[in-house]
Scaffold this motif. Sequence first.
Motif, PDB file in Angstrom:
ATOM      1  N   ASN A 243       1.336  70.800 -26.958  1.00  0.00           N
ATOM      2  CA  ASN A 243       0.204  70.012 -27.436  1.00  0.00           C
ATOM      3  C   ASN A 243      -0.076  69.853 -29.070  1.00  0.00           C
ATOM      4  O   ASN A 243       0.358  70.783 -29.530  1.00  0.00           O
ATOM      5  N   PRO A 244      -1.275  68.908 -29.136  1.00  0.00           N
ATOM      6  CA  PRO A 244      -1.243  68.883 -30.837  1.00  0.00           C
ATOM      7  C   PRO A 244      -1.936  70.139 -31.318  1.00  0.00           C
ATOM      8  O   PRO A 244      -1.670  70.616 -32.474  1.00  0.00           O
ATOM      9  N   HIS A 245      -2.546  71.036 -30.532  1.00  0.00           N
ATOM     10  CA  HIS A 245      -3.327  72.077 -30.951  1.00  0.00           C
ATOM     11  C   HIS A 245      -2.418  73.354 -31.113  1.00  0.00           C
ATOM     12  O   HIS A 245      -2.700  74.572 -31.567  1.00  0.00           O
TER      13      HIS A 245
ATOM     14  N   MET B  38       4.027  66.752 -29.146  1.00  0.00           N
ATOM     15  CA  MET B  38       2.983  65.695 -28.604  1.00  0.00           C
ATOM     16  C   MET B  38       2.234  65.413 -29.806  1.00  0.00           C
ATOM     17  O   MET B  38       1.651  66.050 -30.514  1.00  0.00           O
ATOM     18  N   SER B  39       2.398  64.156 -30.111  1.00  0.00           N
ATOM     19  CA  SER B  39       1.663  63.563 -31.327  1.00  0.00           C
ATOM     20  C   SER B  39       0.264  62.817 -30.532  1.00  0.00           C
ATOM     21  O   SER B  39      -0.341  62.079 -31.737  1.00  0.00           O
ATOM     22  N   VAL B  40       0.108  62.787 -29.486  1.00  0.00           N
ATOM     23  CA  VAL B  40      -1.304  62.594 -29.148  1.00  0.00           C
ATOM     24  C   VAL B  40      -1.627  63.593 -27.938  1.00  0.00           C
ATOM     25  O   VAL B  40      -0.671  64.614 -27.539  1.00  0.00           O
TER      26      VAL B  40
ATOM     27  N   PHE C 165      -1.675  58.004 -33.079  1.00  0.00           N
ATOM     28  CA  PHE C 165      -0.616  59.048 -33.691  1.00  0.00           C
ATOM     29  C   PHE C 165      -1.567  60.148 -34.519  1.00  0.00           C
ATOM     30  O   PHE C 165      -2.464  59.823 -35.322  1.00  0.00           O
ATOM     31  N   ILE C 166      -1.449  61.267 -34.055  1.00  0.00           N
ATOM     32  CA  ILE C 166      -2.058  62.563 -34.927  1.00  0.00           C
ATOM     33  C   ILE C 166      -1.082  62.794 -36.084  1.00  0.00           C
ATOM     34  O   ILE C 166       0.095  63.230 -35.954  1.00  0.00           O
ATOM     35  N   HIS C 167      -1.683  63.002 -37.343  1.00  0.00           N
ATOM     36  CA  HIS C 167      -0.843  63.027 -38.301  1.00  0.00           C
ATOM     37  C   HIS C 167      -0.298  64.340 -38.890  1.00  0.00           C
ATOM     38  O   HIS C 167       0.629  64.314 -39.302  1.00  0.00           O
ATOM     39  N   ASN C 168      -1.273  65.411 -38.132  1.00  0.00           N
ATOM     40  CA  ASN C 168      -0.474  66.651 -38.341  1.00  0.00           C
ATOM     41  C   ASN C 168       0.750  66.939 -37.892  1.00  0.00           C
ATOM     42  O   ASN C 168       1.678  67.871 -38.143  1.00  0.00           O
TER      43      ASN C 168
END
Length: 223
Positions: free
Chosen positions: A116-118, A137-139, A148-151
């Motif tokens: 997951n993103p975190h 996962m980019s969401v 889309f999550i930039h990190n």
Amino acid sequence: MKNIIAPSILSADFGNLQRDIEMINQSEADWFHVDVMDGVFVPNISFGFPVMAAVKKHAFKPLDVHLMIVEPDKYIEDFAKAGASRITVHYEACTHLHRTIQLIKASGCKAGVALNPHTPVNLLQDVIEDLDLVLIMSVNPGFGGQAFIHNTYKKIRDLKALVQGVNENLIIEVDGGVGLQNITALVSAGANAFVAGNAIFATDNPTETIAKMKSLTASTISI
Ligand code: DX5
Ligand code: ZN
């Protein structure tokens, strides 16, 4: 290593599923991405074995199965029997991840873990040699069509560093908000498999979009 395009059938028209599967068969796509959601691990329910069997019946390309479910161990054998080539489980859903990875391999499938993103990539350090694929996962998982999550770029670079000299054949797959606008940058960061739902199925000509994605990945060099 060649770059993989994996259209997500979550964004297909389920009333015309066979038509959309044939489109992917005829396209330059490499895999079918199959998103299974249980309404517990993620706040959405997608589909289960009957739909997967229908996909398998018509699909000529490997099924890349992404399990967004709790207690995946219970169903790995069933997903393998239903025709999965790759099974990816979530790090956050597995208490005994090492055992789950071995179960996937024993079922005859390639083994993947999704983050997951975190979730930082270094949490995979002690299983990274056993894996065929890591899905970043980019969401937040659960729905198609999210931003889309930039990190993600940083996570891809961190993962590239983690596999260096240890498992350089690992497939680095990105899932969520991927499309023509960011696929080149994702290749540059080090990813080599790309899931796309909305970016393919919401366009007028999905076959052409897949071809464009494929050619963008082919003309970009990973650094
Ligand atoms: C999200 C799923 C994705 C989703 C991607 O939870 O894992 O595979 O279908 O859809 P897009 O490409 O529309 O973000
Ligand atoms: Zn997915």
